[in-house]
Design a protein around this motif. Structure first.
Motif, PDB file in Angstrom:
ATOM      1  N   VAL A   2       0.851  -1.188   0.000  1.00  0.00           N
ATOM      2  CA  VAL A   2       0.000   0.000   0.000  1.00  0.00           C
ATOM      3  C   VAL A   2       0.889   1.241   0.000  1.00  0.00           C
ATOM      4  CG1 VAL A   2      -1.745   1.283   1.267  1.00  0.00           C
ATOM      5  CG2 VAL A   2      -1.835  -1.226   1.206  1.00  0.00           C
ATOM      6  N   GLN A   3       0.586   2.157  -0.901  1.00  0.00           N
ATOM      7  CA  GLN A   3       1.365   3.388  -1.003  1.00  0.00           C
ATOM      8  C   GLN A   3       0.497   4.582  -0.623  1.00  0.00           C
ATOM      9  OE1 GLN A   3       0.976   1.456  -4.040  1.00  0.00           O
ATOM     10  NE2 GLN A   3       2.599   0.119  -3.295  1.00  0.00           N
ATOM     11  N   LEU A   4       1.105   5.550   0.019  1.00  0.00           N
ATOM     12  CA  LEU A   4       0.445   6.803   0.374  1.00  0.00           C
ATOM     13  C   LEU A   4       1.183   7.947  -0.294  1.00  0.00           C
ATOM     14  CD1 LEU A   4      -0.156   6.295   4.214  1.00  0.00           C
ATOM     15  CD2 LEU A   4      -1.638   5.671   2.310  1.00  0.00           C
ATOM     16  N   VAL A   5       0.433   8.786  -0.994  1.00  0.00           N
ATOM     17  CA  VAL A   5       1.020   9.938  -1.675  1.00  0.00           C
ATOM     18  C   VAL A   5       0.393  11.202  -1.115  1.00  0.00           C
ATOM     19  CG1 VAL A   5       1.370  11.115  -3.866  1.00  0.00           C
ATOM     20  CG2 VAL A   5       1.468   8.612  -3.763  1.00  0.00           C
ATOM     21  N   GLU A   6       1.238  12.088  -0.598  1.00  0.00           N
ATOM     22  CA  GLU A   6       0.775  13.318   0.021  1.00  0.00           C
ATOM     23  C   GLU A   6       0.913  14.485  -0.948  1.00  0.00           C
ATOM     24  OE1 GLU A   6       2.718  11.733   4.214  1.00  0.00           O
ATOM     25  OE2 GLU A   6       3.528  13.448   3.138  1.00  0.00           O
ATOM     26  N   SER A   7       0.090  15.495  -0.722  1.00  0.00           N
ATOM     27  CA  SER A   7       0.204  16.743  -1.464  1.00  0.00           C
ATOM     28  C   SER A   7      -0.204  17.877  -0.535  1.00  0.00           C
ATOM     29  CB  SER A   7      -0.667  16.724  -2.716  1.00  0.00           C
ATOM     30  OG  SER A   7      -2.026  16.529  -2.378  1.00  0.00           O
ATOM     31  N   LEU A  18      -3.502  26.116   5.517  1.00  0.00           N
ATOM     32  CA  LEU A  18      -2.982  25.182   4.530  1.00  0.00           C
ATOM     33  C   LEU A  18      -3.851  23.931   4.538  1.00  0.00           C
ATOM     34  CD1 LEU A  18       0.924  25.209   5.018  1.00  0.00           C
ATOM     35  CD2 LEU A  18      -0.336  26.026   3.022  1.00  0.00           C
ATOM     36  N   ARG A  19      -3.801  23.210   3.440  1.00  0.00           N
ATOM     37  CA  ARG A  19      -4.561  21.961   3.338  1.00  0.00           C
ATOM     38  C   ARG A  19      -3.632  20.864   2.837  1.00  0.00           C
ATOM     39  NH1 ARG A  19      -9.972  20.185   2.559  1.00  0.00           N
ATOM     40  NH2 ARG A  19     -10.247  18.575   0.958  1.00  0.00           N
ATOM     41  N   LEU A  20      -3.610  19.765   3.572  1.00  0.00           N
ATOM     42  CA  LEU A  20      -2.849  18.587   3.165  1.00  0.00           C
ATOM     43  C   LEU A  20      -3.805  17.511   2.674  1.00  0.00           C
ATOM     44  CD1 LEU A  20      -0.344  18.263   6.165  1.00  0.00           C
ATOM     45  CD2 LEU A  20       0.062  19.327   3.956  1.00  0.00           C
ATOM     46  N   SER A  21      -3.373  16.780   1.671  1.00  0.00           N
ATOM     47  CA  SER A  21      -4.161  15.662   1.160  1.00  0.00           C
ATOM     48  C   SER A  21      -3.285  14.437   1.038  1.00  0.00           C
ATOM     49  CB  SER A  21      -4.763  16.009  -0.203  1.00  0.00           C
ATOM     50  OG  SER A  21      -5.672  17.078  -0.104  1.00  0.00           O
ATOM     51  N   CYS A  22      -3.924  13.281   1.149  1.00  0.00           N
ATOM     52  CA  CYS A  22      -3.190  12.016   1.068  1.00  0.00           C
ATOM     53  C   CYS A  22      -4.084  10.985   0.393  1.00  0.00           C
ATOM     54  CB  CYS A  22      -2.803  11.538   2.462  1.00  0.00           C
ATOM     55  SG  CYS A  22      -2.061   9.903   2.539  1.00  0.00           S
ATOM     56  N   ALA A  23      -3.520  10.308  -0.603  1.00  0.00           N
ATOM     57  CA  ALA A  23      -4.262   9.278  -1.317  1.00  0.00           C
ATOM     58  C   ALA A  23      -3.563   7.933  -1.149  1.00  0.00           C
ATOM     59  CB  ALA A  23      -4.367   9.633  -2.789  1.00  0.00           C
ATOM     60  N   ALA A  24      -4.337   6.929  -0.796  1.00  0.00           N
ATOM     61  CA  ALA A  24      -3.807   5.577  -0.630  1.00  0.00           C
ATOM     62  C   ALA A  24      -4.134   4.741  -1.854  1.00  0.00           C
ATOM     63  CB  ALA A  24      -4.403   4.918   0.616  1.00  0.00           C
ATOM     64  N   SER A  25      -3.186   3.923  -2.267  1.00  0.00           N
ATOM     65  CA  SER A  25      -3.401   3.054  -3.415  1.00  0.00           C
ATOM     66  C   SER A  25      -2.695   1.724  -3.181  1.00  0.00           C
ATOM     67  CB  SER A  25      -2.891   3.704  -4.696  1.00  0.00           C
ATOM     68  OG  SER A  25      -1.497   3.914  -4.630  1.00  0.00           O
ATOM     69  N   GLY A  99      -4.821  -1.002   7.796  1.00  0.00           N
ATOM     70  CA  GLY A  99      -5.991  -1.776   7.434  1.00  0.00           C
ATOM     71  C   GLY A  99      -5.625  -3.165   6.982  1.00  0.00           C
ATOM     72  N   THR A 100      -6.375  -3.669   6.003  1.00  0.00           N
ATOM     73  CA  THR A 100      -6.220  -5.052   5.521  1.00  0.00           C
ATOM     74  C   THR A 100      -6.091  -5.055   4.007  1.00  0.00           C
ATOM     75  OG1 THR A 100      -7.605  -5.796   7.357  1.00  0.00           O
ATOM     76  CG2 THR A 100      -7.226  -7.358   5.566  1.00  0.00           C
ATOM     77  N   THR A 101      -5.193  -5.874   3.492  1.00  0.00           N
ATOM     78  CA  THR A 101      -5.024  -6.008   2.049  1.00  0.00           C
ATOM     79  C   THR A 101      -5.917  -7.128   1.512  1.00  0.00           C
ATOM     80  OG1 THR A 101      -3.275  -7.671   2.093  1.00  0.00           O
ATOM     81  CG2 THR A 101      -2.604  -5.370   2.355  1.00  0.00           C
ATOM     82  N   TYR A 102      -5.959  -7.247   0.205  1.00  0.00           N
ATOM     83  CA  TYR A 102      -6.713  -8.327  -0.440  1.00  0.00           C
ATOM     84  C   TYR A 102      -6.080  -9.693  -0.196  1.00  0.00           C
ATOM     85  CZ  TYR A 102      -9.986  -5.312  -2.873  1.00  0.00           C
ATOM     86  OH  TYR A 102     -10.992  -4.440  -3.169  1.00  0.00           O
ATOM     87  N   SER A 103      -4.826  -9.692   0.248  1.00  0.00           N
ATOM     88  CA  SER A 103      -4.162 -10.939   0.614  1.00  0.00           C
ATOM     89  C   SER A 103      -4.443 -11.320   2.059  1.00  0.00           C
ATOM     90  CB  SER A 103      -2.643 -10.798   0.411  1.00  0.00           C
ATOM     91  OG  SER A 103      -2.341 -10.489  -0.925  1.00  0.00           O
ATOM     92  N   TRP A 110       3.112   4.608   5.586  1.00  0.00           N
ATOM     93  CA  TRP A 110       3.424   6.022   5.803  1.00  0.00           C
ATOM     94  C   TRP A 110       3.656   6.716   4.480  1.00  0.00           C
ATOM     95  CZ3 TRP A 110       3.237   8.174  10.626  1.00  0.00           C
ATOM     96  CH2 TRP A 110       3.246   7.287  11.715  1.00  0.00           C
ATOM     97  N   GLY A 111       3.275   7.973   4.418  1.00  0.00           N
ATOM     98  CA  GLY A 111       3.599   8.798   3.272  1.00  0.00           C
ATOM     99  C   GLY A 111       5.029   9.292   3.358  1.00  0.00           C
ATOM    100  N   GLN A 112       5.441  10.018   2.328  1.00  0.00           N
ATOM    101  CA  GLN A 112       6.837  10.458   2.246  1.00  0.00           C
ATOM    102  C   GLN A 112       7.113  11.683   3.100  1.00  0.00           C
ATOM    103  OE1 GLN A 112       4.518  11.031   0.018  1.00  0.00           O
ATOM    104  NE2 GLN A 112       4.790  13.054  -0.891  1.00  0.00           N
ATOM    105  N   GLY A 113       6.080  12.349   3.542  1.00  0.00           N
ATOM    106  CA  GLY A 113       6.236  13.543   4.371  1.00  0.00           C
ATOM    107  C   GLY A 113       6.050  14.817   3.579  1.00  0.00           C
ATOM    108  N   ALA A 114       5.402  15.791   4.195  1.00  0.00           N
ATOM    109  CA  ALA A 114       5.180  17.101   3.577  1.00  0.00           C
ATOM    110  C   ALA A 114       5.614  18.177   4.569  1.00  0.00           C
ATOM    111  CB  ALA A 114       3.716  17.288   3.206  1.00  0.00           C
ATOM    112  N   GLN A 115       6.467  19.060   4.104  1.00  0.00           N
ATOM    113  CA  GLN A 115       6.969  20.120   4.980  1.00  0.00           C
ATOM    114  C   GLN A 115       5.926  21.223   5.120  1.00  0.00           C
ATOM    115  OE1 GLN A 115      10.083  20.435   6.704  1.00  0.00           O
ATOM    116  NE2 GLN A 115       8.945  22.112   7.670  1.00  0.00           N
ATOM    117  N   VAL A 116       5.652  21.578   6.351  1.00  0.00           N
ATOM    118  CA  VAL A 116       4.794  22.722   6.662  1.00  0.00           C
ATOM    119  C   VAL A 116       5.634  23.688   7.490  1.00  0.00           C
ATOM    120  CG1 VAL A 116       2.773  23.531   7.928  1.00  0.00           C
ATOM    121  CG2 VAL A 116       2.638  21.440   6.547  1.00  0.00           C
ATOM    122  N   THR A 117       5.791  24.897   6.981  1.00  0.00           N
ATOM    123  CA  THR A 117       6.570  25.919   7.681  1.00  0.00           C
ATOM    124  C   THR A 117       5.686  27.124   7.921  1.00  0.00           C
ATOM    125  OG1 THR A 117       8.608  25.164   6.604  1.00  0.00           O
ATOM    126  CG2 THR A 117       8.635  27.352   7.620  1.00  0.00           C
TER     127      THR A 117
END
Length: 120
Positions: A2-7, A18-25, A99-103, A110-117
């Protein structure tokens, strides 16, 4: 897997938003909860906010009333709306999901991290 991509994230003045978003795939059968953690320099990673699949939310005391977490279960995404930002909110923010995978294995990703300053 499972991958998480932040924006989102970036530089904002105190009092700003500010608004952070994260999508799981990936091979996701179900997600129990998604949330955001943050880590400031020299400090441990801490929970900021979390939302379960049932919509139950949990916030750190330091962000209550200022941050709002929301989740789109159908899209496996989570958002963090951050208002009235303070300099002490400066950190790297990490998306988290478990959570749970299909397996039929459990995952915690974890996502890669987003800097908030927050700075004037």
């Amino acid at each position: 897997q499972v991958q998480l991509v932040e924006s989102g994230g970036g530089l904002v003045q105190p009092g700003g938003s500010l608004r952070l978003s994260c999508a799981a795939s990936g091979s996701i059968f179900s997600i129990n909860a998604m949330g955001w953690y943050r880590q400031a320099p020299g400090k441990e990673r801490e929970l900021v906010a979390e939302v379960t699949s049932g919509g139950i939310t949990n916030y750190a005391d330091s962000v209550k009333g200022r941050f709002t977490i929301s989740r789109d279960n159908g899209k496996n995404t989570v958002h963090l709306q951050m208002n009235s930002l303070k300099t002490e909110d400066t950190a790297v923010y990490y998306c988290n999901a478990y959570g749970t995978t299909y397996s039929w294995t459990t995952f915690r990703s974890w996502g890669q991290g987003a800097q908030v300053t927050v700075s004037s």
